[in-house]
Design an enzyme around this catalytic site. Structure first.
Site, PDB file in Angstrom:
ATOM      1  N   TRP A 111      94.537  21.111  25.953  1.00 12.91           N
ATOM      2  CA  TRP A 111      94.290  20.685  27.347  1.00 12.91           C
ATOM      3  C   TRP A 111      93.989  19.184  27.381  1.00 12.91           C
ATOM      4  CZ3 TRP A 111      94.630  25.720  26.725  1.00 12.91           C
ATOM      5  CH2 TRP A 111      94.703  26.598  27.817  1.00 12.91           C
ATOM      6  N   ASN A 161      98.701  21.263  28.339  1.00 16.64           N
ATOM      7  CA  ASN A 161      98.531  22.219  29.426  1.00 16.64           C
ATOM      8  C   ASN A 161      98.646  21.583  30.808  1.00 16.64           C
ATOM      9  OD1 ASN A 161      97.621  24.999  30.355  1.00 16.64           O
ATOM     10  ND2 ASN A 161      96.148  23.651  31.374  1.00 16.64           N
ATOM     11  N   GLU A 162      99.631  22.053  31.581  1.00 18.51           N
ATOM     12  CA  GLU A 162      99.803  21.703  33.005  1.00 18.51           C
ATOM     13  C   GLU A 162      99.890  20.196  33.253  1.00 18.51           C
ATOM     14  OE1 GLU A 162      96.692  23.829  35.041  1.00 18.51           O
ATOM     15  OE2 GLU A 162      97.643  25.771  34.699  1.00 18.51           O
ATOM     16  N   GLU A 218     100.473  31.430  31.675  1.00 17.86           N
ATOM     17  CA  GLU A 218      99.118  31.547  32.221  1.00 17.86           C
ATOM     18  C   GLU A 218      99.219  32.118  33.614  1.00 17.86           C
ATOM     19  OE1 GLU A 218      96.244  28.284  31.748  1.00 17.86           O
ATOM     20  OE2 GLU A 218      95.489  28.776  33.749  1.00 17.86           O
TER      21      GLU A 218
END
Length: 669
Positions: free
Chosen positions: A139, A185-186, A262
Site C-alpha cells: 500500500w 494498491n489502488e 478486493e
C-alpha cells in the site's frame, strides 16, 4: 484421534445443525447443468485481506485458546470460512486505512523479517491449510525508495529489489512460498516497473511467483495489456477492486484470469452477509471473475477507526478474549468448504428466473457443487459501488444434470436463511440429502437464502465453546515494555496511526530504561493516504472522558525534536491528519505546548519546561471534565486549561516529526 483431541483442547465441536423448512414456490423455471461441451473458467479460490491496513492488529494479543479458535474459524478446512487464499499487506511504514504496518526495510541498509504480524499470520494459515495461496501487495513504501519523492517508480530497480527481498525473506526466515505479488494498491502502475519486477523475480529463481495488476480498476491496465505484448506476457491476473460484479470488454479480450482482488468492505451484520453471498456468485455469473477476496479478514482493530467491523468476523477485544463469528463466515463456507482452487465452473448462464443466481463447479473427477443465492436488493447492499434496483421472489428451481453428472443420485444440502424480518437467521445448516431422480431435482427457494448442493460429504459447521463476554478496555492499564524476547515487534494494544513504534533495547542505558518503546520512522514514507506530519500511536477505549496518562519520554532529536502524550484522541486511520484531542507536547528546545489538535495549530497553553533532548523525563496529563492539567517529573507545569471538545477518545503518544524518540512506563487511569 489427534484431530479430535485438538478439538477438545480448543473446546470446539463440529457437526450438522438442525434442519430448516423451505417456503411455498410462486415461480417455476428449469436449468441444465452439462459438462459434455467442456467447462468454463478455472476457479482460483475465495480469500481475504489482512492489512491495508493494520486490520489484524489486535488479533495477535489474544490469549489461548481464543486466538487459535479465531484462526481455526478463518483458515481450518471444513471448520468455518475455510479460506483458499490469504492476501497480506507488505508493510510500508505508512497509514493504509486503520493504521500503519512496519516495513521489512525501514532504511536502505536495514532488513528485518520479523516485524509486524503478517509473517505470523501467514504461518498460522499455512499450519491449518498447507494448500492456502499467499498474496503480497504494498500500500505504501519506506521513504528511501523514492529518494525524497512520494513516488515508487522513479527508481524501479530499487522498488523491485525491495519487493523481491520481501518474497525471499518470507521463504528464508519463515519457509513461506508467496504465490502472487501485486504492484501498488489502488494507485498508478508503471509498465516499466512491472516488467522489471518480472525480470528480477526470474533472476532470483522465483519464476513460480505470479503477478497481479493493477489492484485498482479494470482500466487502464486491460487496454495497456492489449497494446503492449511484452507486458501481456508478464502479467498473469487482472485484479480489480469493488467491480460491482461487472467486468469490461478489454479485460475479457486479454484472455487473462480476472479477479475481484478486493471486495466486500461492508459492516459484518446480516446485510454484510447478504452482500458477500451475492458477490461471491455474481462476480462470476456477471463478470467472469474466478476469485473474490474480501477486505478484510478479521475486524481486529479499534471499532471507531474507519470501516469498523468490516471483517468476515470480529475479534477486537484481546483484553477480554471476546470475539464473534459473524454471518459472513458461514456464507463463505457455502463456497469454500465444497470447492477448491483448480476446480472449474460449468458453462451456464447462472441467473435465476425469479432473481438471484447460481454457480456450478466440478473437480473434473465426478464431484459437483452448486451454490444458489436469492439475496434481495435491500438486504445485500455492499458499501460500494451503488447497487441498481432488482427484485427477487420465492421460486421453484428444477435442475437437469447431464453429461457426467447424469449418474449423480444424491446431493448433500446446506442452507443459510438470513432472517431480516424475524431477526433470527439460520446459518450454514445441513438439511436432509436430496434425491436426484434420473438426473432431475427441484428445490423451493425463498428470498435471502443460500443453498449449497454437493456430492461432497465433508462439510462441517464447527462451533467452539462460547468465548468470554465482552468487556471494555481496562480502566487502569500499564506497560513498562520490559520484555527481553517479545513475540511481536509492537507492544500490545498500541495502534500506530503514523510512524512505527517498536520494542527497543536501549543498550547504552544502564538504569531503568533498558527496554523501551521507540518510534523508528525517520523519513516521511511514500504514502497511500495523507499521513500526519507527526507520528502517533493510539490505545484504549474511545468512550473515555476523564483520564490520567503518564509516560516517561526521551527525545533523541536535538534542537527541534519533540514528543507528546494525549487523551480524548478522536480520530485515526485515513483521517489521522484531522485528529483532535488534548495534546501535551515537550520539545528539545526547553518549551512545552498544550494543543487541541495533532497538527499543533490550536494552542491552548505554552511556556518553558526545561526539558532537554537525550534525557528521560516523566509527563503526566490529567483530564477531568472541562479542565486539563500537566505535570513534568511529578511537579505541576500547567493547570486549569479549559478543554471542551472532543468530549471523549483514546489515549496516545507520539512525536513532533518523523524522528527517533523513546517511551517507557506508560500508564493510563
Amino acid at each position: 484421534a489427534a484431530l479430535l483431541w485438538g478439538a477438545i483442547l480448543l473446546g470446539c465441536s463440529c457437526g450438522p445443525g438442525p434442519p430448516s423448512a423451505g417456503a411455498a414456490p410462486l415461480l417455476a423455471a428449469t436449468y441444465v447443468l452439462d459438462d459434455a461441451d467442456g467447462l468454463g473458467r478455472q476457479f482460483d479460490g475465495i480469500g481475504a485481506v489482512s492489512g491495508g491496513g493494520a486490520t489484524s492488529r489486535l488479533l495477535v494479543n489474544y490469549q489461548e485458546p481464543y486466538r487459535s479458535q479465531i484462526l481455526d474459524y478463518l483458515f481450518k478446512p471444513n471448520f468455518g470460512a475455510s479460506l483458499h487464499m490469504l492476501k497480506v499487506e507488505i508493510g510500508g511504514d505508512a497509514q493504509s486505512t486503520d493504521g500503519t504496518e512496519p516495513s521489512h526495510m525501514h532504511y536502505e541498509n536495514d532488513e528485518n523479517y520479523f516485524r509486524g504480524y503478517e509473517w505470523w499470520l501467514m504461518k498460522e494459515a499455512k499450519k491449518r491449510n498447507p494448500k492456502i495461496k499467499l498474496i503480497g501487495l504494498p500500500w505504501a513504501f519506506p521513504g528511501w525508495i523514492g529518494k525524497g519523492e512520494n513516488w515508487p517508480y522513479d527508481y524501479p530497480d530499487v522498488t523491485a529489489y525491495y519487493i523481491v527481498s520481501w518474497i525471499l525473506g518470507a521463504k528464508q526466515y519463515h519457509d513461506l512460498d508467496i504465490d502472487y505479488i501485486g504492484i501498488w494498491n489502488e494507485r498508478a502502475f508503471s509498465s516499466k516497473y512491472i516488467k522489471l519486477l518480472r525480470y528480477t523475480l526470474d533472476k532470483r529463481g522465483l519464476e513460480q511467483v505470479r503477478i497481479i495488476a493493477s489492484d485498482r480498476l479494470w482500466e487502464p491496465i486491460s487496454f495497456v495489456l492489449l497494446i503492449d505484448s511484452e507486458l501481456h506476457g508478464v502479467v498473469d491476473v487482472i485484479g480489480a477492486h469493488y467491480p460491482g460484479t461487472k467486468t469490461v470488454q478489454n479485460a475479457l479480450l486479454t484472455g487473462k484470469k480476472l479477479w475481484s482482488s478486493e471486495d466486500y468492505s461492508t459492516f459484518n451484520d446480516e446485510v454484510g452477509a447478504g452482500c458477500w453471498a451475492r458477490i461471491l456468485n455474481q462476480n462470476y455469473v456477471n463478470g467472469n471473475m474466478t476469485s473474490t477476496i474480501a477486505w478484510n479478514l478479521v475486524s481486529s482493530y479499534y471499532e471507531e477507526l474507519p470501516f469498523g467491523r468490516c471483517g468476515l468476523m470480529t475479534a477486537q477485544e484481546p483484553w477480554s478474549g471476546h470475539y464473534k463469528v459473524e454471518a459472513p463466515i458461514w456464507i463463505t463456507a457455502h463456497t469454500t468448504q465444497f470447492t477448491q482452487p483448480g476446480w472449474s465452473y460449468l458453462q451456464v448462464d447462472g441467473h435465476l428466473e425469479g432473481g438471484g443466481s447460481f454457480v456450478a463447479l466440478t473437480d473434473g473427477l465426478g464431484n459437483l457443487t452448486i451454490i444458489i443465492e436469492t439475496m434481495t436488493h435491500n438486504h445485500s447492499q455492499c458499501i460500494r459501488p451503488r447497487l441498481p434496483n432488482f427484485s427477487v421472489t420465492p421460486q421453484r428451481a428444477t435442475f437437469y444434470l447431464k453429461g457426467s453428472f447424469y449418474m449423480v443420485e444424491t446431493l448433500q444440502v446446506w442452507n443459510s436463511r438470513l432472517g431480516f424480518e424475524s431477526g433470527n437467521s439460520s446459518l450454514f445448516q445441513r438439511l436432509h440429502p436430496l434425491k436426484v431422480w434420473r438426473g432431475r431435482f427441484s428445490l423451493d427457494l425463498d428470498v435471502d437464502e443460500v443453498y449449497t448442493l454437493t456430492t461432497l460429504k465433508t462439510g462441517q459447521k464447527c462451533v467452539c465453546q462460547e468465548p468470554p463476554p465482552p468487556q471494555p478496555f481496562p480502566s487502569n492499564y500499564k506497560d513498562d515494555f520490559n520484555i527481553r524476547n517479545p513475540p511481536f515487534s509492537e507492544a500490545p494494544n498500541f495502534a500506530d496511526q503514523t510512524g512505527v513504534f517498536e520494542y527497543f533495547v536501549n543498550a547504552s542505558d544502564p538504569g531503568d530504561h533498558v527496554f523501551t518503546l521507540r518510534q523508528v520512522v525517520v523519513q516521511r514514507p511514500i504514502t497511500w493516504v495523507s499521513d500526519a506530519d507527526q507520528t502517533i500511536s493510539i490505545i484504549g477505549n474511545f468512550q473515555w472522558v476523564n483520564m490520567t496518562v503518564t509516560c516517561d519520554i526521551y527525545i533523541e532529536k536535538q534542537r527541534d525534536g519533540g514528543v507528546f502524550i494525549a487523551g480524548r484522541v478522536d480520530n485515526g486511520g485515513i483521517y489521522v491528519r484531522r485528529t483532535k484531542g488534548v495534546f501535551f507536547w515537550v520539545f528539545a528546545d526547553g518549551t512545552y505546548r498544550v494543543t487541541r489538535d495533532l497538527a499543533g495549530k490550536e494552542i491552548l497553553m505554552k511556556g518553558l519546561s526545561g526539558v532537554r533532548d537525550n534525557a528521560w523525563h516523566t509527563l503526566t496529563l490529567n483530564i477531568q471534565g472541562n479542565s486539563a492539567s500537566g505535570l513534568l517529573n511529578g511537579y505541576p507545569l500547567w493547570e486549569n486549561v479549559t478543554v471542551s471538545k472532543p468530549s471523549n477518545g483514546w489515549a496516545a503518544l507520539g512525536t513532533r516529526s518523523f524522528e527517533f524518540a523513546q517511551f517507557d512506563n506508560f500508564h493510563i487511569e
